[in-house]
Scaffold this active site. Sequence first.
Site, PDB file in Angstrom:
ATOM      1  N   HIS A  50       0.852  -1.198   0.000  1.00  0.00           N
ATOM      2  CA  HIS A  50       0.000   0.000   0.000  1.00  0.00           C
ATOM      3  C   HIS A  50       0.883   1.242   0.000  1.00  0.00           C
ATOM      4  O   HIS A  50       2.100   1.161   0.199  1.00  0.00           O
ATOM      5  CB  HIS A  50      -0.936   0.003   1.214  1.00  0.00           C
ATOM      6  CG  HIS A  50      -0.239  -0.101   2.523  1.00  0.00           C
ATOM      7  ND1 HIS A  50       0.440   0.945   3.091  1.00  0.00           N
ATOM      8  CD2 HIS A  50      -0.091  -1.134   3.384  1.00  0.00           C
ATOM      9  CE1 HIS A  50       0.953   0.569   4.238  1.00  0.00           C
ATOM     10  NE2 HIS A  50       0.662  -0.704   4.437  1.00  0.00           N
TER      11      HIS A  50
HETATM   12  P1  TYD Z   1      -1.309  -2.610   7.622  1.00  0.00           P
HETATM   13  O1  TYD Z   1      -0.853  -1.196   7.787  1.00  0.00           O
HETATM   14  O2  TYD Z   1      -2.005  -2.965   6.355  1.00  0.00           O
HETATM   15  O3  TYD Z   1      -0.068  -3.589   7.808  1.00  0.00           O
HETATM   16  P2  TYD Z   1       1.318  -3.680   6.995  1.00  0.00           P
HETATM   17  O4  TYD Z   1       1.438  -2.516   6.109  1.00  0.00           O
HETATM   18  O5  TYD Z   1       2.346  -3.665   8.028  1.00  0.00           O
HETATM   19  O6  TYD Z   1       1.335  -4.976   6.296  1.00  0.00           O
HETATM   20  O7  TYD Z   1      -2.214  -2.973   8.866  1.00  0.00           O
HETATM   21  C1  TYD Z   1      -2.671  -4.294   9.100  1.00  0.00           C
HETATM   22  C2  TYD Z   1      -3.894  -4.213   9.993  1.00  0.00           C
HETATM   23  O8  TYD Z   1      -3.572  -3.626  11.245  1.00  0.00           O
HETATM   24  C3  TYD Z   1      -5.025  -3.379   9.402  1.00  0.00           C
HETATM   25  O9  TYD Z   1      -6.241  -4.051   9.698  1.00  0.00           O
HETATM   26  C4  TYD Z   1      -4.993  -2.094  10.161  1.00  0.00           C
HETATM   27  C5  TYD Z   1      -4.392  -2.479  11.494  1.00  0.00           C
HETATM   28  N1  TYD Z   1      -3.545  -1.404  12.060  1.00  0.00           N
HETATM   29  C6  TYD Z   1      -4.012  -0.671  13.142  1.00  0.00           C
HETATM   30  O10 TYD Z   1      -5.121  -0.899  13.647  1.00  0.00           O
HETATM   31  N2  TYD Z   1      -3.235   0.328  13.644  1.00  0.00           N
HETATM   32  C7  TYD Z   1      -2.025   0.629  13.110  1.00  0.00           C
HETATM   33  O11 TYD Z   1      -1.328   1.575  13.586  1.00  0.00           O
HETATM   34  C8  TYD Z   1      -1.548  -0.132  11.996  1.00  0.00           C
HETATM   35  C9  TYD Z   1      -0.221   0.150  11.362  1.00  0.00           C
HETATM   36  C10 TYD Z   1      -2.337  -1.136  11.502  1.00  0.00           C
END
Ligand code: TYD
Length: 134
Positions: A50
């Site tokens: 993303h």
């Molecule tokens: P995501 O940012 O997509 O993870 P990555 O980029 O590390 O693979 O987040 C994964 C899940 O965690 C998504 O459902 C949102 C949640 N999340 C939070 O609730 N708070 C946060 O600060 C972060 C980074 C993610």
Amino acid sequence: MALAEIIELPKIVDPRGNLTVVTEGIEVPFNFSRAYWIYDVPGGESRGGHAHKVCQEFIVALSGSFTLRLEDGHGNVESFHLNHPYQGLIIKNHIWRTLEDFSSGSVALVLASDVFDEEDYIRDHEEFIKIVNP
Ligand code: TYD
């Protein structure tokens, strides 16, 4: 132009164990509103996939190593291998990132400029390309 830059952090070497510090406004140009960390990543898995509309992030391999694959949506792709706890990478907004090739037991620390907001995510790659090429 490089899509990101490895930032060298102060390393205070000590026979009792080394220490590294990061200060907002010194090594990293933005204020930290939030910290999170990624760990227990199964072999072969990747994270990210993303970009952010506004949020900037500073990423450190606190333990072990992983590769950050960055893409600016204008055809430029660059990979950075993080494998030292005294180095980090600033990822600006509008950069598509994938974290991959995690070594066993690795921990990725992320310092983010903003609090969590799902609205700030661009999770669809086609939408990302449209946003950065208006
Ligand atoms: P995501 O940012 O997509 O993870 P990555 O980029 O590390 O693979 O987040 C994964 C899940 O965690 C998504 O459902 C949102 C949640 N999340 C939070 O609730 N708070 C946060 O600060 C972060 C980074 C993610």
